[in-house]
Structure formats: C-alpha cells, structure tokens
Motif scaffolding. Structure first.
Motif, PDB file in Angstrom:
ATOM      1  N   PHE A 193       0.804  -1.217   0.000  1.00 42.79           N
ATOM      2  CA  PHE A 193       0.000   0.000   0.000  1.00 42.79           C
ATOM      3  C   PHE A 193       0.843   1.275   0.000  1.00 42.79           C
ATOM      4  O   PHE A 193       0.318   2.347  -0.304  1.00 42.79           O
ATOM      5  N   LEU A 194       2.112   1.193   0.368  1.00 38.03           N
ATOM      6  CA  LEU A 194       3.031   2.337   0.274  1.00 38.03           C
ATOM      7  C   LEU A 194       4.180   1.924  -0.639  1.00 38.03           C
ATOM      8  O   LEU A 194       5.308   1.724  -0.196  1.00 38.03           O
ATOM      9  N   PRO A 195       3.939   1.789  -1.928  1.00 44.28           N
ATOM     10  CA  PRO A 195       4.929   1.168  -2.814  1.00 44.28           C
ATOM     11  C   PRO A 195       6.116   2.078  -3.087  1.00 44.28           C
ATOM     12  O   PRO A 195       6.016   3.306  -3.063  1.00 44.28           O
ATOM     13  N   LEU A 196       7.239   1.452  -3.361  1.00 45.00           N
ATOM     14  CA  LEU A 196       8.436   2.190  -3.747  1.00 45.00           C
ATOM     15  C   LEU A 196       8.309   2.708  -5.173  1.00 45.00           C
ATOM     16  O   LEU A 196       8.549   3.889  -5.432  1.00 45.00           O
ATOM     17  N   PHE A 197       7.937   1.860  -6.085  1.00 47.08           N
ATOM     18  CA  PHE A 197       7.921   2.226  -7.500  1.00 47.08           C
ATOM     19  C   PHE A 197       6.618   2.941  -7.850  1.00 47.08           C
ATOM     20  O   PHE A 197       5.534   2.502  -7.448  1.00 47.08           O
ATOM     21  N   PHE A 319       8.802   5.085   0.225  1.00 44.31           N
ATOM     22  CA  PHE A 319       7.599   5.726  -0.312  1.00 44.31           C
ATOM     23  C   PHE A 319       7.846   7.210  -0.607  1.00 44.31           C
ATOM     24  O   PHE A 319       7.503   7.714  -1.681  1.00 44.31           O
ATOM     25  N   ALA A 320       8.474   7.923   0.339  1.00 45.10           N
ATOM     26  CA  ALA A 320       8.711   9.356   0.163  1.00 45.10           C
ATOM     27  C   ALA A 320       9.769   9.628  -0.895  1.00 45.10           C
ATOM     28  O   ALA A 320       9.673  10.608  -1.643  1.00 45.10           O
ATOM     29  N   ASN A 321      10.792   8.775  -0.968  1.00 44.15           N
ATOM     30  CA  ASN A 321      11.870   9.013  -1.932  1.00 44.15           C
ATOM     31  C   ASN A 321      11.440   8.792  -3.375  1.00 44.15           C
ATOM     32  O   ASN A 321      12.155   9.163  -4.304  1.00 44.15           O
ATOM     33  N   GLY A 322      10.270   8.196  -3.575  1.00 48.59           N
ATOM     34  CA  GLY A 322       9.773   8.000  -4.929  1.00 48.59           C
ATOM     35  C   GLY A 322       8.892   9.132  -5.427  1.00 48.59           C
ATOM     36  O   GLY A 322       8.321   9.035  -6.518  1.00 48.59           O
ATOM     37  N   ALA A 323       8.774  10.214  -4.634  1.00 49.17           N
ATOM     38  CA  ALA A 323       7.860  11.295  -5.006  1.00 49.17           C
ATOM     39  C   ALA A 323       8.286  11.993  -6.287  1.00 49.17           C
ATOM     40  O   ALA A 323       7.447  12.408  -7.091  1.00 49.17           O
ATOM     41  N   ARG A 334       2.981  10.898  -0.906  1.00 52.52           N
ATOM     42  CA  ARG A 334       4.406  10.611  -0.708  1.00 52.52           C
ATOM     43  C   ARG A 334       5.112  11.807  -0.082  1.00 52.52           C
ATOM     44  O   ARG A 334       5.963  11.651   0.796  1.00 52.52           O
ATOM     45  N   LYS A 335       4.752  13.013  -0.521  1.00 46.02           N
ATOM     46  CA  LYS A 335       5.448  14.206  -0.043  1.00 46.02           C
ATOM     47  C   LYS A 335       5.161  14.506   1.420  1.00 46.02           C
ATOM     48  O   LYS A 335       6.042  14.988   2.143  1.00 46.02           O
ATOM     49  N   VAL A 336       3.941  14.231   1.896  1.00 47.43           N
ATOM     50  CA  VAL A 336       3.615  14.537   3.292  1.00 47.43           C
ATOM     51  C   VAL A 336       3.969  13.394   4.241  1.00 47.43           C
ATOM     52  O   VAL A 336       3.956  13.571   5.455  1.00 47.43           O
ATOM     53  N   SER A 337       4.266  12.203   3.719  1.00 47.40           N
ATOM     54  CA  SER A 337       4.505  11.044   4.590  1.00 47.40           C
ATOM     55  C   SER A 337       5.728  11.247   5.470  1.00 47.40           C
ATOM     56  O   SER A 337       5.730  10.878   6.656  1.00 47.40           O
ATOM     57  N   SER A 338       6.793  11.836   4.926  1.00 48.48           N
ATOM     58  CA  SER A 338       8.019  12.017   5.707  1.00 48.48           C
ATOM     59  C   SER A 338       7.802  12.973   6.866  1.00 48.48           C
ATOM     60  O   SER A 338       8.280  12.736   7.982  1.00 48.48           O
ATOM     61  N   SER A 339       7.049  14.067   6.635  1.00 51.36           N
ATOM     62  CA  SER A 339       6.813  15.020   7.720  1.00 51.36           C
ATOM     63  C   SER A 339       5.921  14.430   8.800  1.00 51.36           C
ATOM     64  O   SER A 339       6.033  14.792   9.971  1.00 51.36           O
ATOM     65  N   TRP A 376      18.920   7.763   2.549  1.00 52.21           N
ATOM     66  CA  TRP A 376      19.554   7.478   1.259  1.00 52.21           C
ATOM     67  C   TRP A 376      19.788   5.988   1.025  1.00 52.21           C
ATOM     68  O   TRP A 376      20.130   5.576  -0.084  1.00 52.21           O
ATOM     69  N   ARG A 377      19.614   5.189   2.051  1.00 53.96           N
ATOM     70  CA  ARG A 377      19.736   3.736   1.876  1.00 53.96           C
ATOM     71  C   ARG A 377      18.456   3.128   1.301  1.00 53.96           C
ATOM     72  O   ARG A 377      18.434   1.948   0.956  1.00 53.96           O
ATOM     73  N   TYR A 378      17.380   3.919   1.224  1.00 54.48           N
ATOM     74  CA  TYR A 378      16.080   3.385   0.838  1.00 54.48           C
ATOM     75  C   TYR A 378      15.555   4.156  -0.374  1.00 54.48           C
ATOM     76  O   TYR A 378      14.525   4.837  -0.310  1.00 54.48           O
ATOM     77  N   THR A 379      16.285   4.036  -1.453  1.00 53.68           N
ATOM     78  CA  THR A 379      15.890   4.618  -2.732  1.00 53.68           C
ATOM     79  C   THR A 379      15.938   3.542  -3.805  1.00 53.68           C
ATOM     80  O   THR A 379      16.509   2.460  -3.592  1.00 53.68           O
ATOM     81  N   MET A 380      15.373   3.837  -4.945  1.00 54.73           N
ATOM     82  CA  MET A 380      15.395   2.865  -6.043  1.00 54.73           C
ATOM     83  C   MET A 380      16.827   2.590  -6.492  1.00 54.73           C
ATOM     84  O   MET A 380      17.188   1.452  -6.779  1.00 54.73           O
ATOM     85  N   ALA A 381      17.669   3.638  -6.531  1.00 54.31           N
ATOM     86  CA  ALA A 381      19.055   3.452  -6.954  1.00 54.31           C
ATOM     87  C   ALA A 381      19.813   2.588  -5.962  1.00 54.31           C
ATOM     88  O   ALA A 381      20.573   1.690  -6.345  1.00 54.31           O
ATOM     89  N   ALA A 382      19.617   2.850  -4.664  1.00 53.17           N
ATOM     90  CA  ALA A 382      20.307   2.052  -3.651  1.00 53.17           C
ATOM     91  C   ALA A 382      19.830   0.611  -3.677  1.00 53.17           C
ATOM     92  O   ALA A 382      20.616  -0.323  -3.470  1.00 53.17           O
ATOM     93  N   LEU A 383      18.541   0.411  -3.938  1.00 54.76           N
ATOM     94  CA  LEU A 383      17.998  -0.951  -3.981  1.00 54.76           C
ATOM     95  C   LEU A 383      18.562  -1.720  -5.164  1.00 54.76           C
ATOM     96  O   LEU A 383      18.871  -2.915  -5.059  1.00 54.76           O
TER      97      LEU A 383
END
Length: 768
Positions: A193-197, A319-323, A334-339, A376-383
C-alpha cells in the motif's frame, strides 16, 4: 450457485467455527465466506476481527505474534496465506466495500494519546468524517470505518498489546530475531500500500469502484480544547485521487465526476482506489504506533513492535523518496509522509532509549534510529545497487541535505544520549561489540560527517539558525504543516556533537574501548594456554578422536566467540578516531601500561565500587565496563554441552532424535547411571569415560525484569549426540564400505569400528 446459509443459523455457526482449532477454523471460514451473502457477512465480520486480535478474550488471538516459521511452519504458512495481500481475508474486506457498510470502533480500544489528539481537534482532515460524537457527554464516542479500515486499525492496534509481559511464549519469541507472521504481514501490507515504485500495482485490484460511501456527520460538532488545525493538503492532491476520510465528501465528489488531470474515466476510478487505501494505511500506522506513550505505559513495548516500527520507517523512506518520479494520485501523499513521521519519531526514540534495558536487545532500538537517519539507503538506486551484507554504504545525494538539516538533532542529540549507555556495555559480548561497530561505521561516512559539522556550526542568525536542540524543535514546528507539532522534552544542556568537550569525552570513551580490547586479548591468550595445557594432558589419541569427531569443549567455543571481538573493536576505534579527530597515539600510549598506572578515564572511575559493598552510597550506574567485569568475573553462564545449539557439522533431525532417546534413558536409569559413575573400581573408571560428567548449569533469567543468576545441578548422564555428527556418520559409512569390500559384509566393518572404540575407551579407563 452455492446455496446461501439460513440467517438464523449464521451466528451460532460462526461461534462454533471460531472455537475450532486454528487450521480447521481457517478452512471452515473460507467455506463459510463463499456460502454467505454479503449481508450475512456484515453481521459476522466484527466478531471475526475481534477473535483474530483477541478483543475481549484471549489476548493472543489467532497467534499472529507468536507463530514463527521455526516453531510452527504449517500454521505460519496457513496464516500468511489467509491474511496475505491476495489471501481470502483481504478479498473479503474488499468485497464488503461494495455495500458501503460501516462498522463502529469504540474509542476505549484506542491509545490515550491518539484519542486526545482527536478530542482536542488536532486531527487532520483524514479523521474528519470518521468521528462520531456522544451527544450526551459531548465527547468522542466511536469511529465509523469501512471494512478495510476496520481491519487495518485493529491490525495496527494489535502490536500495542504487551504480549511479552503476559505470555511466556510471546516473551521467548519477542526476545529473539525470529520473524512472526505478524511482522511478515506488516512488511507485506506496507510494501503493497506504500509502494516504492510509482508504477507499482496495489493489490487487490479488482473490487467495487464505490470506494467510500458518504457518511453522515456527527450529531453534534466536536468542541475542541483549542481551535482545530488541519493538515493542509494541496487541492491537486484531492483532485488527483486522495480521499480525505473514510466516508464523506470526497466520495461524493468522485461520483459527481471530479477527475484527475492525469487520468479520466476508468483510470480515475482506479487511481482513487489506490489513493484512499494508501492514505488509511499511512495514517493508522504512523498516528497510532508513533504515539505509543512510552513514558506513562507500565510495560515497555516488545522488541518485535520496535522491529515493526523500523519496517514502517524504512518503507516510508522508500515511499517518500519516490515522489520525484511519481505523477499519479499518490504523489502528494508521498510528499507529506516524511513530515508525518518526523513529527513523532524523535520523542518516540528518546523514550525508548531512556527506558530500554542495558543489554544486547538495545540493538533493535539502535537499528530503528539508524534506519530513520539514513534515508539514502532506501531509494530505487540504492535498492538496485545494493550488495550483500552491511558493507554497502550508498553515497549521500545533495537532495538529502534538507532532511539532514531538518533532523539535525536526530543525529547529534540522540548520539549524545546513547553514548552513556554504550559506555556501560560489556564488550566481552560479541553482540555488544557489533552494536558499537554499527554505530561507528554509520558515523564514519565522510560525506555525512562533513555535512553534520558544517550544519552544526551554523548558529542563530544564520540561514539555518539553530544553536540548541530546543531551538531546532521550534523551527521544525514552524516548518511543519498546521496541526502537526513536535512535543519532545529536549534538554539544552547537551553540548554540540563536534565541540571540544565532546572530543575529550570521545577520547575517554575510546580509551575504555581500548582497555576492553586489551583485556579480551589477554583473556584469549590465557584461554589458549589453558586449552593447550589440557590437550597435552589428554594425549595424542584423545585429541585425534576429538578432532575426528568434531567435538569442541566449552573453552574452545568461548575462544571462538572471543576471537571475533578484538578486530571489531579495533575497527570501531579507527572509525571514531576519524569521525571525532581523536589522535590514536593517545590511546596507544596506555595500551602497554599496567592498569594501576593508567590515568582515570573520568572522575567516577577513581572511586572503588563493588557489588559486595554494603554501604548505602553504592551507585552501580556509575560502574564502567572494566569494574563490572572485575565484579562479575566468576559469574558466567555455563550450558550443558548436550544442550548447545546444533552445529553446522551435525545433522539436525538425527541430533534431535538422539537427544530425545538420551533423555528417556537418563530418566529411566538415572539412579543406576549415577551409581556406576561414583564407583571406585574399574567399572566406575569405564563409566566415567563413557558418560558425561556432572556439572552445575548457570544461566541468566530476565523474565522478572531483573537479571537473576540461576543454577541447576546436572548429574552424570548418557549423551548420544556425538552419533549425530557428520564426521562420525562419515566414519561409520566408511567402516560399512570397508566391511563390504574386504569381507563382503558391511556389518563386519561396523563391528570392527565398534571394537576399536570400545577397546580404546577400556585402555583409557585402565590408565586413568
């Protein structure tokens, strides 16, 4: 078409099914779901949810938090298949959405802080249409939820139950790294429900397009303690498919034909379906879990709950890093989830650190903190580029500078808060040394340290203007959306992380680590000498057979455990010296000095403390690790070799079978075995060669909240575990093969091997 069940038999049938054993219960319910009409399922749905999570009954419920793949693989698989994203239960929840029915949740089941948030009018728009007021008391009475939200909020609340304090099974499971069905479902739900991609498909896909039905407003308007403030959601977010509440106007707008700029028609309906479920999951997990009142709760949260919060933090980072790549209806969410996480995580982690016991279980709290401060460990590039293990440290992109600035006290203040706890850990335990290694490697990243030093040097009046933790809290409150506030109690007495006092403090701390490392090296040298002396006294034949059969003494096991620690501590010292600019020459200067000649590490170490001091002024919290090791040098856990964990050179099923057989022999013939062992004649000498010697087991019991040393006398006993060793099995197989090749009978080869072993033990008994 399946025949529907008569309504009058439904309730009694459900009650009888819920009393069945778990596997039969799930099978019968799956059949029942297919036979019942939608209206009938609405009647039984709350009862099943309450049964699953132990509401007003057995707090274990269906055992989601006590079932692991290790202790019950079949039950684990059945539960996961039933409650999984594509399982029967999730399809039932979405099937009920077609009728737009509502289920009432009493607020007494909700955490006090969460209820206070709703009652005070601090709640965001998401909860606006959920609230039902009690007209008589003018207070919050219930929440009206659809089937999906009703299940998810109960699922989230289930983690807050202190099962580890009321059930011994849960206590045993929650103190190890085993993954329960609940933790697996948490990971699966959040990932879905909070997908990366951005183009990920949220399951289940096929269900009624009438996502949320309009819901009447509360009878009387909520009278908050102060002016209500709401989370400001951009209009594009609402138009893009975000539904602000479980019921209400957003659905009405959908039915009126409100469309997204990116989609229309059927695609708009699908986009809205994606958005409201993700919003529900995000709000329930963050608002309930991170409002756990650690300070006022009688019980600490269980370690599996903290691991669940870490899973939540990691997934929200994904989820937020994919915004930036997402242009769908989930983009603004995605943008409000981090705050949303930022507003609660600081107080949550500080409370955990203050109350968590000082042992290796502190690792779960440390991992939660490290996961949050390394987005930064939880981004598509890092994955995509991630390698195995913990060695992979992705570079910190400039896009994370804003996160580091906004969360600076999460790096500096919490590190300073953790440091006194690390000063009191015993680094003769590998897990404690590994905890320090995790902390050291994280803070030794050059691109991170440069940023932290630069941002911390910016004082009041500069662009980032924070010179104390409290000042930054105030600034973060201003930067957050209205209605979202930090409420931690922050001490302004902490120095800056890269100040001169902290550099001196770190030098003293590293001196303690260096002393611990030298002490371990001395203990290892003494243990090697002890093992070598014992091997010389045993003789060549005993040593040969021990190596052949893979037997290890307790001293050899301890030495293997110790041998990993010095290198880990050396790497920690190197990393911290680089981070805080500490000269290693100052540490090396004291390495070869006698302990009494070493300068005092701090003012408290100049005093003499002992656990056996009967004075009223004793404060064991001021003991350093070296003093603790001196006081507890004779208190060590000693385990029966027959009960040691199964080694890699042993066959697990056979070892377990041989252990059961040995236990039955010892239980039936225990008195005769002890009588033979104590005889002074040759028969007694043979018995002492074949049987395990008596010993006193020692272990530490933490069930009462304190660490108690327990002892148990173990008598002489039979132990057949050696026969489960792979080298022994290979030797037996070789003897059978030799017998077949030389004499045409494998039994003769086995007889020859048995004769050699028996003759060897008889000779040892003769000369012992």
């Amino acid at each position: 078409m399946s025949q529907l069940m008569p309504p009058e038999n439904l309730s009694s049938r459900v009650l009888s099914v819920l009393s069945l054993p778990l596997l039969e219960r799930i099978q019968e319910l799956s059949i029942l779901f297919d036979r019942c009409s939608l209206r009938q399922i609405q009647e039984i749905y709350p009862h099943i949810v309450h049964s699953v999570f132990g509401i007003n009954g057995n707090p274990l419920g269906w055992g989601l938090r006590t079932t692991t793949l290790e202790n019950n693989p079949l039950q684990f698989q059945v539960l996961h298949q039933f409650f999984g994203i594509c399982g029967s239960w999730m399809h039932l929840c979405h099937r009920l959405l077609a009728d737009q029915c509502k289920f009432e949740l009493d607020v007494s089941l909700l955490p006090a802080k969460f209820v206070s948030m709703l009652q005070a009018g601090q709640n965001p728009m998401f909860y606006g249409d959920l609230i039902n007021m009690d007209p008589l008391r003018n207070q919050l009475g219930t929440l009206s939820l659809n089937a999906f939200d009703f299940y998810i909020i109960h699922f989230v609340l289930y983690a807050l139950q202190p099962l580890h304090s009321i059930n011994p099974i849960a206590m045993q499971i929650h103190n190890v790294r085993s993954k329960t069905v609940y933790l697996k479902l948490v990971s699966e739900y959040l990932n879905n429900f909070l997908p990366l991609f951005p183009d990920a498909r949220i399951e289940p896909v096929h269900f009624s397009s009438g996502v949320k039905a309009p819901q009447p407003l509360p009878v009387q308007a909520l009278q908050p303690l102060r002016q209500p403030r709401y989370l400001k959601i951009p209009s594009s977010f609402l138009n893009g498919g975000n539904v602000s509440g479980v019921g209400g106007s957003s659905t009405s707008n959908a039915s009126a034909g409100n469309t997204s700029p990116q989609s229309s028609g059927a695609s708009t309906s699908a986009a809205r379906a994606y958005a409201w479920r993700s919003e529900s999951v995000l709000h329930f997990f963050v608002d309930i879990w991170l409002r756990y009142d650690i300070e006022s709760e009688r019980h600490l949260p269980s370690s599996d709950f903290v691991r669940g919060v870490r899973t939540l933090v990691k997934q929200i980072h994904f989820f937020a890093n994919g915004a930036s790549q997402d242009h769908s209806s989930l983009c603004c969410l995605r943008k409000v989830s981090s705050s949303m996480v930022k507003s609660r995580i600081y107080a949550f982690i500080c409370g955990l650190i203050d109350r968590w016991p000082l042992d290796s279980s502190l690792m779960v709290v440390l991992e939660l903190w490290l996961s949050y401060i390394q987005p930064w460990r939880y981004t598509m590039a890092a994955l995509n580029n991630k390698t195995s293990g913990l060695a992979y440290l992705p570079p910190i992109s400039p896009c994370f500078d804003g996160f580091i600035i906004d969360n600076l006290i999460m790096y500096t203040h919490i590190f300073i808060q953790l440091l006194p706890r690390f000063e009191r850990l015993d680094y003769t335990v590998y897990r404690n040394a590994f905890m320090l290694y995790r902390l050291a490697t994280m803070f030794s990243q050059n691109d991170l340290i440069d940023r932290l030093q630069r941002y911390e040097r910016l004082n009041a009046g500069n662009s980032y203007g924070f010179d104390s933790p409290q000042r930054q809290v105030n600034m973060m409150n201003k930067s957050l959306s209205p209605g979202v506030h930090w409420t931690p109690v922050v001490s302004t007495q902490f120095p800056k992380l890269f100040s001169e006092p902290m550099q001196l403090h770190m030098e003293n701390f590293l001196l303690l680590i260096s002393m611990s490392r030298n002490s371990i090296l001395r203990d290892m040298a003494a243990l090697r000498n002890q093992i070598a002396e014992k091997q010389r006294s045993d003789g060549f034949l005993i040593n040969f057979f021990n190596k052949l059969f893979g037997e290890s003494t307790q001293d050899e096991v301890t030495l293997r455990e110790f041998s990993r620690i010095p290198e880990v501590l050396r790497q920690c010292i190197d990393a911290f010296c680089r981070t805080f600019n500490v000269d290693q020459a100052n540490l090396s200067l004291h390495e070869n000095m006698p302990e009494e000649a070493c300068p005092p590490v701090s003012s408290i170490t100049t005093q003499k403390f002992s656990f056996f001091d009967d004075s009223d002024s004793l404060d064991t919290s001021k003991l350093n690790p070296h003093q603790m090791s001196l006081n507890a040098s004779n208190i060590q856990s000693t385990i029966d070799p027959a009960l040691l964990p199964i080694q890699t050179n042993e066959w697990k099923p056979l070892v377990r079978l041989l252990h059961i057989l040995s236990e039955k022999i010892n239980k039936k013939y225990g008195s005769q075995i002890q009588a033979y062992y104590t005889r002074d004649d040759y028969c007694g000498k043979v018995a002492r060669q074949l049987l395990y010697a008596p010993m006193t087991e020692q272990w530490f019991d933490k069930r009462s909240g304190n660490t108690d040393l327990c002892e148990r006398l173990v008598p002489p006993r039979v132990c057949l575990r050696q026969l489960g060793s792979i080298p022994v099995l290979v030797t037996i197989g070789g003897a059978l093969l030799i017998g077949q090749m030389l004499w045409g009978s494998p039994i003769l080869g086995l007889f020859l091997l048995s004769s050699l072993v028996i003759g060897y033990n008889l000779m040892l008994a003769l000369f012992s």
